[in-house]
Design a protein around this motif. Structure first.
Motif, short mmCIF file in Angstrom:
data_model
loop_
_atom_site.label_atom_id
_atom_site.label_comp_id
_atom_site.label_asym_id
_atom_site.label_seq_id
_atom_site.Cartn_x
_atom_site.Cartn_y
_atom_site.Cartn_z
N HIS A 1 19.11 13.74 -8.34
CA HIS A 1 17.84 13.03 -8.46
C HIS A 1 17.61 12.76 -9.94
CE1 HIS A 1 16.70 13.88 -4.31
NE2 HIS A 1 16.99 15.16 -4.51
N LEU A 2 16.97 11.65 -10.25
CA LEU A 2 16.76 11.28 -11.65
C LEU A 2 16.09 12.38 -12.48
CD1 LEU A 2 16.96 9.26 -13.94
CD2 LEU A 2 14.88 8.16 -13.06
N PRO A 3 15.00 13.02 -12.00
CA PRO A 3 14.39 14.08 -12.81
C PRO A 3 15.34 15.25 -13.08
CG PRO A 3 12.86 13.34 -11.12
CD PRO A 3 14.19 12.73 -10.80
N GLN A 4 16.30 15.49 -12.19
CA GLN A 4 17.26 16.57 -12.42
C GLN A 4 18.17 16.24 -13.61
OE1 GLN A 4 18.96 16.71 -8.43
NE2 GLN A 4 17.91 18.66 -8.03
N LEU A 5 18.62 15.00 -13.70
CA LEU A 5 19.47 14.60 -14.83
C LEU A 5 18.69 14.74 -16.14
CD1 LEU A 5 22.31 13.35 -15.48
CD2 LEU A 5 21.11 11.15 -15.62
N VAL A 6 17.44 14.28 -16.13
CA VAL A 6 16.60 14.39 -17.32
C VAL A 6 16.38 15.86 -17.66
CG1 VAL A 6 14.32 13.91 -18.29
CG2 VAL A 6 15.46 12.19 -16.87
N GLY A 7 16.11 16.68 -16.64
CA GLY A 7 15.85 18.09 -16.86
C GLY A 7 17.03 18.82 -17.48
N LEU A 8 18.24 18.50 -17.05
CA LEU A 8 19.43 19.12 -17.64
C LEU A 8 19.50 18.82 -19.14
CD1 LEU A 8 22.21 18.42 -14.97
CD2 LEU A 8 21.25 20.65 -15.58
N ALA B 1 10.04 13.76 -0.93
CA ALA B 1 10.01 14.73 -2.03
C ALA B 1 9.24 15.99 -1.69
CB ALA B 1 9.43 14.08 -3.29
N LYS B 2 8.55 15.98 -0.56
CA LYS B 2 7.83 17.17 -0.11
C LYS B 2 8.48 17.79 1.13
CE LYS B 2 4.38 18.38 -1.67
NZ LYS B 2 2.99 17.92 -1.60
N SER B 3 9.61 17.19 1.56
CA SER B 3 10.24 17.70 2.79
C SER B 3 11.76 17.73 2.65
CB SER B 3 9.81 16.85 4.00
OG SER B 3 10.09 15.47 3.77
N THR B 4 12.43 16.67 3.04
CA THR B 4 13.90 16.67 3.05
C THR B 4 14.51 16.75 1.66
OG1 THR B 4 13.85 14.25 3.15
CG2 THR B 4 14.10 15.42 5.24
N CYS B 5 13.79 16.32 0.65
CA CYS B 5 14.27 16.39 -0.74
C CYS B 5 13.26 17.15 -1.60
CB CYS B 5 14.49 14.98 -1.31
SG CYS B 5 15.85 14.07 -0.57
N ALA B 6 12.86 18.31 -1.13
CA ALA B 6 11.84 19.09 -1.83
C ALA B 6 12.27 19.46 -3.25
CB ALA B 6 11.51 20.35 -1.04
N GLU B 7 13.58 19.53 -3.49
CA GLU B 7 14.07 19.85 -4.84
C GLU B 7 13.68 18.77 -5.85
OE1 GLU B 7 17.28 17.39 -2.87
OE2 GLU B 7 15.99 19.06 -2.25
N LEU B 8 13.49 17.55 -5.38
CA LEU B 8 13.06 16.46 -6.25
C LEU B 8 11.67 16.73 -6.81
CD1 LEU B 8 12.96 13.64 -7.51
CD2 LEU B 8 12.46 12.71 -5.23
N ASN B 9 10.76 17.14 -5.94
CA ASN B 9 9.39 17.42 -6.38
C ASN B 9 9.36 18.58 -7.37
OD1 ASN B 9 6.48 17.07 -6.24
ND2 ASN B 9 6.43 18.95 -5.04
N VAL B 10 10.16 19.62 -7.10
CA VAL B 10 10.22 20.77 -8.01
C VAL B 10 10.73 20.34 -9.38
CG1 VAL B 10 11.34 22.99 -8.45
CG2 VAL B 10 10.54 22.44 -6.14
#
Length: 296
Positions: A257-264, A11-20
């Motif tokens: 990513h799960l937080p993205q679905l929630v965020g939408l 979440a801090k590298s290859t999937c940095a969008e997850l952390n954001v």
């Protein structure tokens, strides 16, 4: 509501969008996150196979950092979750190993007493936020979005670590999807392995495994997939072009990513959630109705 936050490596590298996305959603949920800045990798599962004491030390150190803050520890990665829960259990069960680990931690002034509660973002939504409160926060119900949940291995197995979960019939992601307005899609492979940990040895195994899961989700009517694990996301999204070549057909399956679905569902934009950073286009998920209802 306060948590020690452990994003892990991906979440801090290859999937940095997850952390954001997680941090954006945390603000909307009124979560106060204290990131454990000096925390290291949990060692995936590979270090455990080579040196169990080093593996235990890495993970207990992270638990001790959270304990020092006096906070429960929240993760966004299945493998990190399993490693930390595994380490907690071993520390409690094996006094000799626990003493060895604390002797190592003493070099930097740390000592673990075994009090840290480990939770995953998915569990936190139900156990700490609660379904009713989350439902009230939904301003953009994702009506019309057919979502296939992909759990991955390490948030449900081995059963001995998650005694309260039926690893073959977990419904938490489906329940959450419904709460956000989505239509959950049932398909084969939803609780199976993505093959991430085999990719270092033979990428073809991961490509074959994941290809079967994506194809099953698509043929069952899914317009998107969602996963609580960045390692699974790396394969489902990042390998999808190779999977299409192997399968000889287009899949075009956006994977959130799960937080993205929630965020939408909480009204955040694609740009805020970094949905434009995925390998497979997520444009099909864009909402265009001023009422906030989702439209494909």
């Amino acid at each position: 509501m306060k948590f020690a936050y452990y994003p892990g490596c991906s979440a801090k590298s290859t999937c940095a969008e997850l952390n954001v996305a997680l941090r954006k959603v945390a603000v909307a949920l009124d979560l106060q996150l204290t990131e454990l800045e000096s925390a290291t990798c949990t060692g995936s599962r590979e270090i455990r196979a080579i040196d169990p004491v080093d593996f235990l030390t890495l993970n207990v150190r992270i638990l001790a950092l959270a304990e020092r803050e006096g906070l429960p520890l929240m993760t966004v990665c299945n493998t990190c979750t399993l490693n930390l829960i595994d380490a907690n259990a071993t520390f409690e069960e094996d006094e000799y190993l626990a003493a060895q680990v604390n002797a190592r931690l003493a070099d930097e002034g740390l000592e673990y007493r075994g009090t840290t509660r480990v939770t995953h973002f998915l569990w936190m939504l139900f156990e700490d936020i609660g379904a009713e409160r989350l439902r009230k926060l939904v301003v953009n119900p994702l009506n019309g979005l057919s979502v296939a949940a992909f759990y991955g291995c390490h948030i449900t197995r081995p059963p001995g670590k998650y005694g309260f979960i039926d690893s073959r019939n977990n419904q938490s992601l489906e329940q959450l999807s419904e709460l956000l307005g989505c239509k959950p899609v049932d398909y084969t492979g939803r609780t199976e392995c993505c093959g991430f940990h085999t990719a270092a040895h033979d990428e073809r195994i991961s490509i074959k495994l994941t290809g079967q899961h994506i194809a099953s989700a698509k043929s069952s009517g899914a317009s998107a997939m969602v996963t609580p694990c960045p390692l699974c996301h790396t394969v489902l999204d990042g390998f999808q072009k190779e999977i299409e070549k192997d399968a000889g057909k287009k899949l075009d399956m956006p994977v959130l990513h799960l937080p993205q679905l929630v965020g939408l569902a909480l009204g955040m934009s694609h740009e805020e959630l970094r949905l434009d950073k995925h390998i497979v286009s997520t444009d099909v998920l864009r909402s265009s109705r001023s009422s906030g209802a989702f439209r494909e």
